[in-house]
Design a protein around this motif. Structure first.
Motif, PDB file in Angstrom:
ATOM      1  N   UNK A  32       0.820  -1.206   0.000  1.00 35.80           N
ATOM      2  CA  UNK A  32       0.000   0.000   0.000  1.00 35.80           C
ATOM      3  C   UNK A  32       0.856   1.260   0.000  1.00 35.80           C
ATOM      4  N   UNK A  33       1.999   1.204   0.645  1.00 36.05           N
ATOM      5  CA  UNK A  33       2.846   2.389   0.767  1.00 36.05           C
ATOM      6  C   UNK A  33       3.296   2.911  -0.604  1.00 36.05           C
ATOM      7  N   UNK A  34       3.453   2.029  -1.602  1.00 32.95           N
ATOM      8  CA  UNK A  34       3.798   2.488  -2.945  1.00 32.95           C
ATOM      9  C   UNK A  34       2.671   3.327  -3.539  1.00 32.95           C
ATOM     10  N   UNK A  35       1.444   2.969  -3.252  1.00 28.89           N
ATOM     11  CA  UNK A  35       0.295   3.739  -3.741  1.00 28.89           C
ATOM     12  C   UNK A  35       0.128   5.045  -2.959  1.00 28.89           C
ATOM     13  N   UNK A  36       0.502   5.038  -1.685  1.00 27.56           N
ATOM     14  CA  UNK A  36       0.341   6.220  -0.843  1.00 27.56           C
ATOM     15  C   UNK A  36       1.369   7.311  -1.134  1.00 27.56           C
ATOM     16  N   UNK A  37       2.563   6.939  -1.534  1.00 25.64           N
ATOM     17  CA  UNK A  37       3.652   7.901  -1.698  1.00 25.64           C
ATOM     18  C   UNK A  37       3.310   9.062  -2.644  1.00 25.64           C
ATOM     19  N   UNK A  38       2.817   8.821  -3.855  1.00 25.99           N
ATOM     20  CA  UNK A  38       2.524   9.960  -4.744  1.00 25.99           C
ATOM     21  C   UNK A  38       1.472  10.913  -4.170  1.00 25.99           C
ATOM     22  N   UNK A  39       0.479  10.364  -3.498  1.00 30.99           N
ATOM     23  CA  UNK A  39      -0.549  11.207  -2.896  1.00 30.99           C
ATOM     24  C   UNK A  39      -0.007  12.092  -1.790  1.00 30.99           C
ATOM     25  N   UNK A  40       1.116  11.677  -1.220  1.00 25.34           N
ATOM     26  CA  UNK A  40       1.770  12.466  -0.180  1.00 25.34           C
ATOM     27  C   UNK A  40       2.925  13.292  -0.752  1.00 25.34           C
ATOM     28  N   UNK A  41       3.034  13.284  -2.080  1.00 24.57           N
ATOM     29  CA  UNK A  41       4.079  14.038  -2.783  1.00 24.57           C
ATOM     30  C   UNK A  41       5.471  13.679  -2.274  1.00 24.57           C
ATOM     31  N   UNK A  46      11.432   8.388   1.928  1.00 19.16           N
ATOM     32  CA  UNK A  46      11.230   9.565   2.780  1.00 19.16           C
ATOM     33  C   UNK A  46      10.007   9.407   3.687  1.00 19.16           C
ATOM     34  N   UNK A  47       9.451   8.208   3.768  1.00 21.90           N
ATOM     35  CA  UNK A  47       8.215   7.997   4.518  1.00 21.90           C
ATOM     36  C   UNK A  47       8.438   7.367   5.887  1.00 21.90           C
ATOM     37  N   UNK A  48       9.660   7.243   6.308  1.00 18.33           N
ATOM     38  CA  UNK A  48       9.952   6.770   7.645  1.00 18.33           C
ATOM     39  C   UNK A  48       9.768   5.279   7.853  1.00 18.33           C
ATOM     40  N   UNK A  49       9.554   4.913   9.103  1.00 20.45           N
ATOM     41  CA  UNK A  49       9.516   3.506   9.513  1.00 20.45           C
ATOM     42  C   UNK A  49       8.421   2.704   8.822  1.00 20.45           C
ATOM     43  N   UNK A  50       7.273   3.332   8.537  1.00 17.51           N
ATOM     44  CA  UNK A  50       6.171   2.582   7.928  1.00 17.51           C
ATOM     45  C   UNK A  50       6.499   2.113   6.520  1.00 17.51           C
ATOM     46  N   UNK A  51       7.496   2.724   5.903  1.00 19.57           N
ATOM     47  CA  UNK A  51       7.857   2.365   4.535  1.00 19.57           C
ATOM     48  C   UNK A  51       9.258   1.759   4.441  1.00 19.57           C
ATOM     49  N   UNK A  52       9.845   1.375   5.574  1.00 21.27           N
ATOM     50  CA  UNK A  52      11.217   0.872   5.576  1.00 21.27           C
ATOM     51  C   UNK A  52      11.404  -0.333   4.664  1.00 21.27           C
TER      52      UNK A  52
END
Length: 73
Positions: A32-41, A46-52
């Protein structure tokens, strides 16, 4: 991106083998984090521990595909 246990993942691998296409050893697991990254620009590293895990996957794939471009990674 591949799913860990998706039938489509195996079908893609089989098709690549049949077509003599090379496959990277490092998969990017569908997250899911790959889908979330663009929406968070931002990007996963750069998304911290949740995306390690995702950031580690991207780094490993980059190193595999472009070993000469990697410096102190």
């Amino acid at each position: 991106m591949v799913g860990k246990r998706y039938r489509l993942t195996q079908d893609m691998r089989d098709a690549a083998t049949t077509l003599n296409l090379p496959l990277a050893k490092t998969p990017l697991i569908l997250r899911q984090v790959y889908a979330d990254a663009p929406g968070q620009a931002t990007v996963v590293w750069h998304m911290g521990a949740k995306a390690k895990e995702a950031a580690d996957e991207v780094k490993k794939l980059f190193c595999e595909l472009l070993p000469d471009a990697v410096r102190d990674v």
